[in-house]
Motif scaffolding. Structure first.
Motif, PDB file in Angstrom:
ATOM      1  N   ALA A 393      25.511  57.090  28.150  1.00  0.00           N
ATOM      2  CA  ALA A 393      25.252  56.136  27.079  1.00  0.00           C
ATOM      3  C   ALA A 393      24.878  54.784  27.663  1.00  0.00           C
ATOM      4  N   PRO A 394      23.983  54.064  27.002  1.00  0.00           N
ATOM      5  CA  PRO A 394      23.628  52.721  27.496  1.00  0.00           C
ATOM      6  C   PRO A 394      24.806  51.774  27.385  1.00  0.00           C
ATOM      7  N   CYS A 395      24.715  50.683  28.135  1.00  0.00           N
ATOM      8  CA  CYS A 395      25.803  49.706  28.153  1.00  0.00           C
ATOM      9  C   CYS A 395      25.975  49.071  26.781  1.00  0.00           C
ATOM     10  N   SER A 396      27.189  48.728  26.491  1.00  0.00           N
ATOM     11  CA  SER A 396      27.495  48.061  25.230  1.00  0.00           C
ATOM     12  C   SER A 396      27.194  46.570  25.347  1.00  0.00           C
ATOM     13  N   SER A 397      27.582  45.823  24.345  1.00  0.00           N
ATOM     14  CA  SER A 397      27.315  44.378  24.354  1.00  0.00           C
ATOM     15  C   SER A 397      28.081  43.659  25.456  1.00  0.00           C
ATOM     16  N   THR A 398      29.164  44.256  25.939  1.00  0.00           N
ATOM     17  CA  THR A 398      29.927  43.632  27.017  1.00  0.00           C
ATOM     18  C   THR A 398      29.264  43.819  28.377  1.00  0.00           C
ATOM     19  N   GLY A 399      28.279  44.700  28.471  1.00  0.00           N
ATOM     20  CA  GLY A 399      27.608  44.935  29.744  1.00  0.00           C
ATOM     21  C   GLY A 399      28.353  45.846  30.688  1.00  0.00           C
ATOM     22  N   LEU A 400      29.444  46.476  30.207  1.00  0.00           N
ATOM     23  CA  LEU A 400      30.254  47.315  31.074  1.00  0.00           C
ATOM     24  C   LEU A 400      30.995  48.329  30.221  1.00  0.00           C
ATOM     25  N   ALA A 401      30.853  49.605  30.578  1.00  0.00           N
ATOM     26  CA  ALA A 401      31.583  50.654  29.881  1.00  0.00           C
ATOM     27  C   ALA A 401      33.019  50.702  30.374  1.00  0.00           C
ATOM     28  N   ASP A 402      33.894  51.298  29.554  1.00  0.00           N
ATOM     29  CA  ASP A 402      35.304  51.378  29.939  1.00  0.00           C
ATOM     30  C   ASP A 402      35.484  52.185  31.213  1.00  0.00           C
ATOM     31  N   TRP A 403      34.740  53.286  31.342  1.00  0.00           N
ATOM     32  CA  TRP A 403      34.895  54.113  32.540  1.00  0.00           C
ATOM     33  C   TRP A 403      34.292  53.432  33.770  1.00  0.00           C
ATOM     34  N   GLU A 404      33.292  52.570  33.581  1.00  0.00           N
ATOM     35  CA  GLU A 404      32.775  51.787  34.703  1.00  0.00           C
ATOM     36  C   GLU A 404      33.826  50.791  35.200  1.00  0.00           C
ATOM     37  N   LEU A 405      34.559  50.209  34.260  1.00  0.00           N
ATOM     38  CA  LEU A 405      35.650  49.319  34.650  1.00  0.00           C
ATOM     39  C   LEU A 405      36.710  50.084  35.430  1.00  0.00           C
ATOM     40  N   ASP A 406      37.059  51.288  34.959  1.00  0.00           N
ATOM     41  CA  ASP A 406      38.048  52.106  35.679  1.00  0.00           C
ATOM     42  C   ASP A 406      37.556  52.447  37.077  1.00  0.00           C
ATOM     43  N   ARG A 407      36.291  52.794  37.189  1.00  0.00           N
ATOM     44  CA  ARG A 407      35.739  53.157  38.499  1.00  0.00           C
ATOM     45  C   ARG A 407      35.793  51.971  39.459  1.00  0.00           C
ATOM     46  N   LEU A 408      35.500  50.790  38.942  1.00  0.00           N
ATOM     47  CA  LEU A 408      35.579  49.595  39.776  1.00  0.00           C
ATOM     48  C   LEU A 408      37.028  49.284  40.140  1.00  0.00           C
ATOM     49  N   MET A 409      37.944  49.517  39.215  1.00  0.00           N
ATOM     50  CA  MET A 409      39.359  49.273  39.496  1.00  0.00           C
ATOM     51  C   MET A 409      39.883  50.233  40.558  1.00  0.00           C
ATOM     52  N   TRP A 410      39.418  51.483  40.544  1.00  0.00           N
ATOM     53  CA  TRP A 410      39.840  52.431  41.585  1.00  0.00           C
ATOM     54  C   TRP A 410      39.441  51.910  42.964  1.00  0.00           C
ATOM     55  N   SER A 411      38.167  51.542  43.110  1.00  0.00           N
ATOM     56  CA  SER A 411      37.691  51.098  44.420  1.00  0.00           C
ATOM     57  C   SER A 411      38.338  49.783  44.840  1.00  0.00           C
ATOM     58  N   ARG A 412      38.537  48.863  43.895  1.00  0.00           N
ATOM     59  CA  ARG A 412      39.164  47.580  44.229  1.00  0.00           C
ATOM     60  C   ARG A 412      40.633  47.783  44.620  1.00  0.00           C
ATOM     61  N   THR A 413      41.325  48.695  43.964  1.00  0.00           N
ATOM     62  CA  THR A 413      42.721  48.948  44.313  1.00  0.00           C
ATOM     63  C   THR A 413      42.834  49.519  45.716  1.00  0.00           C
ATOM     64  N   VAL A 414      41.988  50.485  46.024  1.00  0.00           N
ATOM     65  CA  VAL A 414      42.005  51.077  47.372  1.00  0.00           C
ATOM     66  C   VAL A 414      41.646  50.025  48.411  1.00  0.00           C
ATOM     67  N   GLU A 415      40.669  49.182  48.111  1.00  0.00           N
ATOM     68  CA  GLU A 415      40.276  48.131  49.051  1.00  0.00           C
ATOM     69  C   GLU A 415      41.403  47.128  49.255  1.00  0.00           C
ATOM     70  N   ASN A 416      42.098  46.755  48.171  1.00  0.00           N
ATOM     71  CA  ASN A 416      43.223  45.825  48.293  1.00  0.00           C
ATOM     72  C   ASN A 416      44.338  46.419  49.135  1.00  0.00           C
ATOM     73  N   VAL A 417      44.652  47.694  48.910  1.00  0.00           N
ATOM     74  CA  VAL A 417      45.705  48.343  49.687  1.00  0.00           C
ATOM     75  C   VAL A 417      45.333  48.382  51.164  1.00  0.00           C
ATOM     76  N   ALA A 418      44.086  48.728  51.457  1.00  0.00           N
ATOM     77  CA  ALA A 418      43.657  48.785  52.855  1.00  0.00           C
ATOM     78  C   ALA A 418      43.661  47.408  53.505  1.00  0.00           C
ATOM     79  N   THR A 419      43.204  46.396  52.778  1.00  0.00           N
ATOM     80  CA  THR A 419      43.167  45.047  53.335  1.00  0.00           C
ATOM     81  C   THR A 419      44.571  44.507  53.581  1.00  0.00           C
ATOM     82  N   ALA A 420      45.464  44.678  52.609  1.00  0.00           N
ATOM     83  CA  ALA A 420      46.838  44.195  52.780  1.00  0.00           C
ATOM     84  C   ALA A 420      47.546  44.949  53.902  1.00  0.00           C
ATOM     85  N   THR A 421      47.298  46.252  54.019  1.00  0.00           N
ATOM     86  CA  THR A 421      47.913  47.028  55.104  1.00  0.00           C
ATOM     87  C   THR A 421      47.440  46.541  56.460  1.00  0.00           C
ATOM     88  N   THR A 422      46.141  46.304  56.589  1.00  0.00           N
ATOM     89  CA  THR A 422      45.603  45.798  57.854  1.00  0.00           C
ATOM     90  C   THR A 422      46.169  44.425  58.191  1.00  0.00           C
TER      91      THR A 422
END
Length: 538
Positions: A393-422
């Protein structure tokens, strides 16, 4: 005889005085000096930090499969532990309407997915589409009639498993996304060129970002440019930033720069009667302009720059060409981890007999459409091509789908964990190697807080609680950076041992030499007396 007795008494008194002074120095002075000059080092959870060095993440996402009426046989329906959707989708005329209706029926939590299985006879999806991915956390999956006849429920689910895995990779996370999030710590294979480019384009995870919109008017004598940047930000940008609020804090400012020229001279193309900027010269555009942009010295957050350049009357129109010498439709380009630049030609707004300066009103809808797409790329929102048979489906008026936000949150969480661990493991190794560094209670508290937050984030990731995992990972990275960059760690970082000798030898040498000589003399006299006694016995 009296003289010899007095000499012996004086010598004995001197020996006792020397022994007393030596005893006081050894028993009281040395421990007191050691205690008052030792480096204070608070306790750190070293064992837990060492366990983090060998951390292996396990990500899990909740996927709920709901069968619509007509997708399972009566025998299979008896074994289905979940609810069956009662012909809800049959009353919808489009998949977009069905997505909204299903979202209203049950809202999925962050990080989870709901796959609705619809029969092959349904007209919701086009004939060449088997999977529809909506704007929320729902997907429609078409199932063939021949796949449910004569099959057990287990066989039906096994048949749906490959498609559900594809849906999960598109809407949640994939191996490529996690590898890109760990690009600074994991050696990527040469075949992952796309993931390498995506990871280098997006900004790294940060607690906050500064967004700056700049209007460059190199010829204010010819063009009086007006842009409603405040209204455009509220209409096009703010909805996206509001949805991204769980990830980071955003601040926006704008400015207008006059007589700001590009760093390169565009070439005139006589065949098109226009000036052009080739892809090879785009890299030289940013540095001269960046010198005039200024920076927010009060903030350490990354800055995303978005520049709208209005060419002067003598270099209009100005078009950007790609590496294939083709004109870029958006007339814009972006620089990885920096921002984007759009060229806005205004020569079509007035004729050759116009009186300068000419008033120009910028079409903010056109401009913000380009900047919004660039902002998505720079923040790490991936727009990869879906698998065959998928319709997104095309993007809504917010410019971001809910599942796109979840996908970004997954990668950001993993990146934060790796950065803090290092950060934490590097700090622990540094403190272990250099014993002169003071570890005060504040640093120990920050380290313990970071380790605890990391453990909680990993546990929430394994449980599939994405929202809590992201929050704990942000707390971990903030605590680890506060501990690592604490100013007190630098006081004795470069304090070699020769400086210790240079400080303590002038203090202790004048006092220790007489004491040592007296002790040596006492030992020598004791040995001499022992030899004399032994000689008398012999």
């Amino acid at each position: 005889m009296l003289t010899a007795s007095c000499c012996y008494t004086d010598r004995r008194r001197g020996q006792l005085a020397a022994l007393s002074i030596a005893a006081v120095v050894i028993i009281v002075g040395v421990p007191l000096w050691w205690r008052t000059t030792e480096t204070y080092r608070a306790w750190l959870p070293v064992n837990q930090i060492n366990e983090l060095a060998n951390l292996q993440l396990q990500l899990s996402a909740d996927v709920e499969v709901v069968f619509a009426r007509g997708t399972v046989t009566p025998e299979q329906q008896k074994k289905v532990p979940t609810q069956v959707v009662i012909s809800l989708c049959l009353f919808c005329s489009s998949p977009l309407e069905a997505d909204l209706s299903l979202h209203t029926l049950s809202e999925s939590p962050c990080g989870s997915l709901v796959v609705y299985v619809i029969p092959e006879s349904s007209t919701l999806l086009p004939e060449d589409v088997d999977v529809y991915i909506g704007q929320r956390r729902t997907a429609l999956l078409r199932i063939g009639a021949q796949m449910r006849v004569g099959r057990t429920l287990e066989q039906l689910l096994a048949h749906l498993e490959p498609r559900i895995k594809q849906v999960l990779q598109v809407m949640s996370f994939s191996h490529t996304d996690i590898t890109a999030a760990l690009s600074d710590r994991v050696r990527l294979s040469p075949g992952n060129k796309e993931s390498i480019a995506d990871s280098m384009r997006a900004f790294k995870s940060s607690p906050g970002y500064e967004i700056t919109f700049s209007l460059l008017n190199p010829d204010p004598k010819s063009h009086r440019v007006h842009w409603d940047i405040e209204g455009a930000v509220q209409t096009y940008i703010q909805p996206l930033l509001t949805k991204l609020a769980p990830l980071a804090n955003f601040s926006i400012d704008s400015q207008t720069l006059y007589y700001a020229m590009l760093g390169v001279n565009p070439r005139y193309d006589s065949s098109r009667s226009a000036y052009t900027l080739n892809s090879d010269s785009l890299a030289h555009v940013i540095n001269p302009v960046e010198a005039r942009l200024g920076s927010n010295a009060a903030s350490s957050n990354p800055v995303l720059n978005f520049l709208l350049y209005v060419p002067d009357a003598h270099h209009s129109p100005l078009h950007i060409h790609d590496h294939k010498k083709q004109e870029v439709l958006s007339n814009a380009f972006h620089s990885p981890r920096w921002g984007g630049i759009m060229v806005y030609n205004v020569n079509g707004f007035y004729g050759p007999e116009a009186v300068f300066p000419v008033d120009i009103n910028i079409n903010m809808a056109k401009v913000m459409g380009v900047f919004l797409a660039q902002l998505r790329l720079l923040l790490g929102v991936q727009s990869s091509a879906p698998p065959p048979g998928f319709l997104v489906a095309p993007c809504s008026s917010t410019g971001l789908a809910d599942w796109e936000l979840d996908r970004l949150m997954w990668s950001r969480t993993v990146e934060n964990v790796a950065t803090a661990t290092t950060t934490i493991t590097s700090l622990a190794q540094l403190l272990d190697q250099i014993g002169n560094i003071v570890i005060n209670d504040n640093i120990a508290q920050q380290v313990s807080s970071a380790v605890t937050s990391l453990q909680l984030a990993v546990a929430e990731l394994e449980a599939g609680n994405l929202g809590f995992a992201l929050q704990y990972s942000k707390e971990a990275i903030l605590a680890s950076e506060r501990a690592f960059f604490d100013p007190s760690l630098l006081h004795l970082l470069y304090f070699p041992d020769d400086q210790k000798f240079a400080i303590y030898i002038p203090l202790f040498l004048p006092m220790c030499v007489p004491i040592l000589l007296s002790l040596l003399k006492i030992v020598s006299e004791a040995r001499q007396k022992r030899r004399e006694r032994q000689a008398k016995k012999d």
